[in-house]
Design a protein around this motif. Sequence first.
Motif, short mmCIF file in Angstrom:
data_model
loop_
_atom_site.label_atom_id
_atom_site.label_comp_id
_atom_site.label_asym_id
_atom_site.label_seq_id
_atom_site.Cartn_x
_atom_site.Cartn_y
_atom_site.Cartn_z
N ARG A 112 0.81 -1.21 0.00
CA ARG A 112 0.00 0.00 0.00
C ARG A 112 0.85 1.27 0.00
NH1 ARG A 112 -4.68 -1.92 4.32
NH2 ARG A 112 -5.41 -3.69 3.07
N TRP A 117 -0.21 10.42 -12.14
CA TRP A 117 -1.46 10.58 -11.38
C TRP A 117 -1.43 9.75 -10.11
CZ3 TRP A 117 -4.93 6.77 -10.05
CH2 TRP A 117 -4.89 5.57 -10.77
N LEU A 153 -1.66 11.10 -6.13
CA LEU A 153 -2.53 10.56 -5.08
C LEU A 153 -1.73 10.18 -3.85
CD1 LEU A 153 -5.10 8.32 -6.99
CD2 LEU A 153 -5.40 10.61 -6.07
N PRO A 167 -3.70 -3.03 -3.14
CA PRO A 167 -4.40 -1.96 -3.84
C PRO A 167 -5.22 -2.43 -5.05
CG PRO A 167 -2.23 -1.20 -3.22
CD PRO A 167 -2.28 -2.67 -2.86
N ILE A 187 -8.42 -4.09 -3.81
CA ILE A 187 -9.37 -3.10 -3.27
C ILE A 187 -10.13 -2.45 -4.43
CG2 ILE A 187 -9.64 -0.96 -1.97
CD1 ILE A 187 -7.01 -1.66 -0.52
N ARG A 188 -9.38 -2.08 -5.47
CA ARG A 188 -10.03 -1.44 -6.62
C ARG A 188 -11.03 -2.38 -7.29
NH1 ARG A 188 -5.16 1.56 -9.85
NH2 ARG A 188 -6.71 1.59 -11.50
N SER A 243 -4.87 3.79 1.24
CA SER A 243 -5.32 2.79 0.28
C SER A 243 -6.79 2.93 -0.09
CB SER A 243 -5.04 1.39 0.82
OG SER A 243 -5.69 1.20 2.07
N PHE A 262 -7.18 6.10 -2.27
CA PHE A 262 -6.49 5.83 -3.53
C PHE A 262 -7.39 5.03 -4.45
CE2 PHE A 262 -2.47 5.60 -5.81
CZ PHE A 262 -2.66 4.53 -6.65
N ARG A 296 -10.47 7.15 -5.61
CA ARG A 296 -10.12 8.12 -6.66
C ARG A 296 -9.82 7.42 -7.97
NH1 ARG A 296 -7.62 13.05 -5.24
NH2 ARG A 296 -7.44 13.25 -7.50
N ALA A 297 -9.18 6.28 -7.91
CA ALA A 297 -8.79 5.56 -9.13
C ALA A 297 -10.02 5.14 -9.94
CB ALA A 297 -7.94 4.34 -8.77
#
Lengths: 159, 134
Positions: free
Chosen positions: A11, A42, A46, B46, B49-50, B72, B75, B78-79
């Motif tokens: 992470r 980008w 973040l 990550p 999670i997405r 995380s 992130f 937003r992604a």
Amino acid sequence: MTISLMRVDDRLIHGQVVIGWGARLDPVGYLVVGDEIAASSWEQELYRMGLPDGARSEFVAVEDAPAAIQTAGRESGGWIVLFPSIEVACRVARTGALRGAALNLGGIHAGEGGRILLPYLQLAAGDVERLVEMRALGVEISARDLPDSADVPLDDLLR
Amino acid sequence: MSEGELRGVLLTHGSLAVGLIDAAERVAGPVVRDALLPLSNEGMDPTAIRSALEELAGASPIVVFTDLPAGSCAFAARAICDGRGTRAVVCGVNLPVLLDFVFHRDMPLDELVPRLVEKGRAGLVGRMPGGEGT
């Protein structure tokens, strides 16, 4: 070499690192190593949002990591170096750049099929071999998610 | 829950999402179950999670609520939301935010999101030891 913490954490820059470790170590900056993140402005933006005011950040590709780590190590104040995976850390270790360094395993979530060593360590295929390889390259490896948690040496992890 | 209706997905650390939705339902009733879905980042990298967030979001318009403005959860939010006209992110969620969301889901996103942020801020009230407000 004033690297405050060298850590594998998928992470990267997140609460545990910035607040859990950062508040304790008060680094001047965070150095993130990884080809994908180094190529993604980008994503870098973040991650920077998660940094405390005044903290510096660098995002470097694997091939640039040895020089970046050496530069960071010469600065006073200390840096936290972050690898997104054991695989990336091992690639850097093979250059000799991590000889004598302490590598913290802080958060790896390989998901289904991963080998679970600790609640925060789920290794992917090949990771055990990479850890053994890094140890042979002079890297001291242990697991600890937060500063006040127990530090678990590699031998205990692999038992 | 009807297709196309705005929903909220709470993406948080630990079990905060489940706890907040439970608390909202105790205040506002079963209408909360139609409006809010919980998701924890526990044990996920990550990418995972997405993927989990994308799966929950589906094709409906959504607001993703996260506990922190970075890290995380933020992130991932937003992604999957940036640049998507029917998706928005609100970070630093608290109970007043969720309760207002549940009853104002019919508002356009560009009006609803600033409103939710203000509700969240207004929900933070301090009282000093001497009784003065902050």
